[in-house]
Write an enzyme that holds these catalytic residues in place. Structure first.
Site, PDB file in Angstrom:
ATOM      1  N   LEU A   1       5.051   5.083   0.461  1.00 17.26           N
ATOM      2  CA  LEU A   1       6.139   5.686   1.123  1.00 17.26           C
ATOM      3  C   LEU A   1       7.149   4.870   1.402  1.00 17.26           C
ATOM      4  O   LEU A   1       7.317   3.849   2.085  1.00 17.26           O
ATOM      5  CB  LEU A   1       5.257   6.084   2.451  1.00 17.26           C
ATOM      6  CG  LEU A   1       6.046   6.750   3.758  1.00 17.26           C
ATOM      7  CD1 LEU A   1       6.755   8.169   2.989  1.00 17.26           C
ATOM      8  CD2 LEU A   1       5.324   6.955   5.234  1.00 17.26           C
ATOM      9  N   HIS A   2       8.290   5.251   0.805  1.00 15.94           N
ATOM     10  CA  HIS A   2       9.622   4.355   0.867  1.00 15.94           C
ATOM     11  C   HIS A   2      10.689   5.217   1.416  1.00 15.94           C
ATOM     12  O   HIS A   2      10.223   6.290   1.913  1.00 15.94           O
ATOM     13  CB  HIS A   2       9.822   3.775  -0.620  1.00 15.94           C
ATOM     14  CG  HIS A   2      10.121   4.873  -1.585  1.00 15.94           C
ATOM     15  ND1 HIS A   2      11.212   5.537  -1.723  1.00 15.94           N
ATOM     16  CD2 HIS A   2       9.119   5.303  -2.408  1.00 15.94           C
ATOM     17  CE1 HIS A   2      10.825   6.574  -2.753  1.00 15.94           C
ATOM     18  NE2 HIS A   2       9.685   6.209  -3.088  1.00 15.94           N
ATOM     19  N   ALA A   3      11.987   4.506   1.629  1.00 19.97           N
ATOM     20  CA  ALA A   3      12.825   5.349   2.122  1.00 19.97           C
ATOM     21  C   ALA A   3      13.235   6.651   1.874  1.00 19.97           C
ATOM     22  O   ALA A   3      13.213   7.639   2.372  1.00 19.97           O
ATOM     23  CB  ALA A   3      14.086   4.613   2.199  1.00 19.97           C
TER      24      ALA A   3
END
Length: 93
Positions: free
Chosen positions: A20-22
């Site tokens: 879960l990244h930007a």
């Protein structure tokens, strides 16, 4: 963490390589903005606002992390299902 009889929450595993990244958090937030009630992402009993990219990033969800997506109203079940589908699909990555 998730009461299986609770129709307002679903457990899902982060399957994409980058976790879960930007960019993926931004996609969740865009969907969550459509909800009339609160939408939370929960990891290890820590709940954050799914409408906030920064809040979601604080959960540090790597590939393989199990999270719960929760809405506070049954009027937002479509939002819940859309977020779960996005995560299950690896955010399209």
């Amino acid at each position: 963490m998730n009461d299986r009889s609770d129709p307002l929450s679903r457990d899902v595993e982060i399957i994409n390589k980058l976790g879960l990244h930007a960019r993926s958090a931004s996609r969740i937030a865009q969907i969550a903005q459509k909800a009339k009630s609160d939408v939370q992402i929960i990891r290890n009993r820590e709940a954050v606002d799914a409408k906030s990219i920064i809040d979601m990033l604080t959960l540090a969800c790597a590939k393989g992390t199990n999270i719960t997506v929760r809405v506070n109203s049954d009027t937002d079940l479509e939002v819940l299902n859309e977020i779960v589908s996005l995560v299950e699909g690896g955010f399209g990555e």
